[in-house]
Motif scaffolding. Sequence first.
Motif, mmCIF file in Angstrom:
data_model
loop_
_atom_site.group_PDB
_atom_site.id
_atom_site.type_symbol
_atom_site.label_atom_id
_atom_site.label_comp_id
_atom_site.label_asym_id
_atom_site.label_seq_id
_atom_site.Cartn_x
_atom_site.Cartn_y
_atom_site.Cartn_z
ATOM 1 N N GLY A 37 34.255 31.122 128.751
ATOM 2 C CA GLY A 37 34.170 29.784 129.520
ATOM 3 C C GLY A 37 34.553 28.722 128.187
ATOM 4 O O GLY A 37 35.854 28.650 128.202
ATOM 5 N N TYR A 38 34.080 27.542 127.830
ATOM 6 C CA TYR A 38 34.995 26.415 127.099
ATOM 7 C C TYR A 38 33.986 26.225 126.273
ATOM 8 O O TYR A 38 33.735 24.981 125.687
ATOM 9 N N PRO A 39 33.964 26.916 125.293
ATOM 10 C CA PRO A 39 33.284 26.170 123.920
ATOM 11 C C PRO A 39 33.759 25.066 123.259
ATOM 12 O O PRO A 39 33.754 24.226 122.177
ATOM 13 N N GLY A 83 30.448 20.647 118.853
ATOM 14 C CA GLY A 83 30.452 20.135 118.311
ATOM 15 C C GLY A 83 28.382 20.123 118.660
ATOM 16 O O GLY A 83 27.706 20.093 117.964
ATOM 17 N N GLN A 84 28.249 20.372 119.721
ATOM 18 C CA GLN A 84 26.745 20.200 120.717
ATOM 19 C C GLN A 84 26.223 22.077 120.063
ATOM 20 O O GLN A 84 25.469 22.902 119.514
ATOM 21 N N LEU A 85 27.408 22.889 119.796
ATOM 22 C CA LEU A 85 27.353 23.989 119.583
ATOM 23 C C LEU A 85 26.570 24.154 117.676
ATOM 24 O O LEU A 85 26.201 25.011 117.447
ATOM 25 N N ALA A 122 33.323 31.972 119.811
ATOM 26 C CA ALA A 122 31.772 30.780 119.239
ATOM 27 C C ALA A 122 30.928 32.103 118.190
ATOM 28 O O ALA A 122 29.986 31.627 117.693
ATOM 29 N N LEU A 123 31.443 33.666 118.373
ATOM 30 C CA LEU A 123 30.907 34.352 117.263
ATOM 31 C C LEU A 123 30.920 34.036 116.322
ATOM 32 O O LEU A 123 30.233 35.055 115.132
ATOM 33 N N GLY A 124 31.909 33.488 116.385
ATOM 34 C CA GLY A 124 33.583 33.589 114.497
ATOM 35 C C GLY A 124 32.910 32.772 113.467
ATOM 36 O O GLY A 124 31.313 31.631 113.933
ATOM 37 N N ILE A 157 37.996 24.863 115.610
ATOM 38 C CA ILE A 157 39.065 23.620 115.645
ATOM 39 C C ILE A 157 39.062 23.404 116.849
ATOM 40 O O ILE A 157 40.176 24.211 117.719
ATOM 41 N N ASP A 158 38.805 22.335 116.695
ATOM 42 C CA ASP A 158 39.001 21.076 118.226
ATOM 43 C C ASP A 158 40.026 20.616 118.026
ATOM 44 O O ASP A 158 41.212 20.798 117.500
ATOM 45 N N LYS A 159 40.507 20.267 119.465
ATOM 46 C CA LYS A 159 42.605 20.023 118.856
ATOM 47 C C LYS A 159 42.547 18.772 118.990
ATOM 48 O O LYS A 159 43.681 18.408 118.432
ATOM 49 N N GLN A 160 41.620 17.838 118.476
ATOM 50 C CA GLN A 160 41.444 16.682 117.452
ATOM 51 C C GLN A 160 41.883 17.007 115.685
ATOM 52 O O GLN A 160 42.136 16.122 115.302
ATOM 53 N N GLY A 161 41.615 18.328 116.111
ATOM 54 C CA GLY A 161 42.002 19.124 114.626
ATOM 55 C C GLY A 161 40.446 19.202 113.662
ATOM 56 O O GLY A 161 40.299 19.312 112.148
ATOM 57 N N VAL A 162 39.369 18.570 114.534
ATOM 58 C CA VAL A 162 37.945 18.528 113.961
ATOM 59 C C VAL A 162 37.111 20.487 113.981
ATOM 60 O O VAL A 162 37.511 20.642 114.612
ATOM 61 N N ARG A 163 36.683 20.384 112.449
ATOM 62 C CA ARG A 163 36.432 22.377 112.760
ATOM 63 C C ARG A 163 34.272 22.003 112.570
ATOM 64 O O ARG A 163 34.354 21.599 112.206
ATOM 65 N N HIS A 164 34.915 23.203 113.565
ATOM 66 C CA HIS A 164 33.357 22.661 113.490
ATOM 67 C C HIS A 164 32.665 24.463 113.432
ATOM 68 O O HIS A 164 33.633 25.630 113.543
ATOM 69 N N GLN A 165 31.707 24.519 112.718
ATOM 70 C CA GLN A 165 31.103 25.700 112.137
ATOM 71 C C GLN A 165 30.439 26.981 113.681
ATOM 72 O O GLN A 165 30.171 25.500 114.857
ATOM 73 N N MET A 166 30.498 27.662 114.091
ATOM 74 C CA MET A 166 30.268 29.000 114.413
ATOM 75 C C MET A 166 29.147 29.461 113.875
ATOM 76 O O MET A 166 28.582 29.513 113.324
#
Length: 437
Positions: free
Chosen positions: A296-298, A303-305, A333-335, A339-348
Amino acid sequence: MRGVLVSAPASGTGKTTVMLGLLRALADRGLTVQPFKSGPDYIDPAFHRAACGRASFNLDTWAMDAGLLDALASEAEGADFCVAEGSMGLYDGVATEGQSGFGSSAETARRMGWPVVLVIDVGGQAQSAAATALGFKQYMPDLPFAGVILNRCASPRHERLTRLGMERAGINVLGVLPRRGDLALPERHLGLVQAVEHPDLDAAIAGYADFLRDHVDLDAILAAGDSRDKSRPTRALRLPPPPAQRIALAQDAAFSFTYPHILKGWREAGAEILPFSPLADEAPSAEADLVWLPGGYPELHAGQLAAANTYRAGLQRHAQTKPVHGECGGYMALGAALIDKQGVRHQMAGLLGLVTSYEKRKFHLGYRRATLQAAMPGFAAGQALRGHEFHYSTILDEPDQPLAQVCDADGNPVPETGSVNGHVTGTFFHLITGEQP
């Protein structure tokens, strides 16, 4: 098996608009219409269902063997007419033969006996379009060919000249669509937006149907699709079996790419599918035997995930004793992080060490054949699987044990091997089917 296959010389010619309008226009006549999609696409079938109210199924000659193709063709039982949508150009496939062919839409049409309705964008040409149509008609002489729909016609004079060329070439003109700028469906980086995200999909499809009724000879299309004697060999019909009895399936705007035939096979074998929404911070059912995160589109909801603590805790509890599997976006998402296209790192979820990034996009597209080096839900080590990969993420770290040896359609090794860690597995390809021994 009355029906037609809607195709085109190339992508971007307007065949999806024609497909959706045709499905709705025929359904509005009171016909029961069975849609299909040729090739590995997990977005278009949802649009087909919205257009005619009947589930659409992929037919893929590279990935699927004859038994699975016949099982899916049998979905047309009880329908008055079939309409299949091709992918890319009519004859586009891969160079190396798969289980039943090379993956082209022409192979699907020939195998099913469906005449081709070729949508041609005539912008910037007139009589010359007939040379294109004639070449497509003659390239595979045993392919039934219904005729053409001329799209994006600029004026009555343009139509007259283009029809003149088609008459000279002996090509049936089934319709002429005037140029309109409001017929395009919204898109993003994997193609069309998902059907559930379209702001007013039903009204859009109704508009396409009105447009086709005004400019296309629907009776001629129905007549072209009349069934002929097509004796087919009798084979054991089979759909993919379920990997568990109770399957918690992530389903929301971030996780929605599961092939319809996969879910049908699970349900018909008696499996119970337990949907849950990570975006709504829902944990998978504690009663589930398996958690499955589809693609899908995680990356659009990272950020929401990352903030969905109930979902993540439930997933982690399940993985301590029972299997979890993710495909493409579900794998990401299991990882450990995305890192999104703005370079922000999100915890999965942190169940695998995978780190992926959209900051520097890299295009991955194509069929995949995987030989499992470790077991994954529903398949033992050594099993060969067929699937398809399509994403723009870059792997920054993939430290876990590889799940499989993966190659493309021509047998060339692919570095995205998937991962396994304890009860958790993931792949970048979307499963289509396992090969029969």
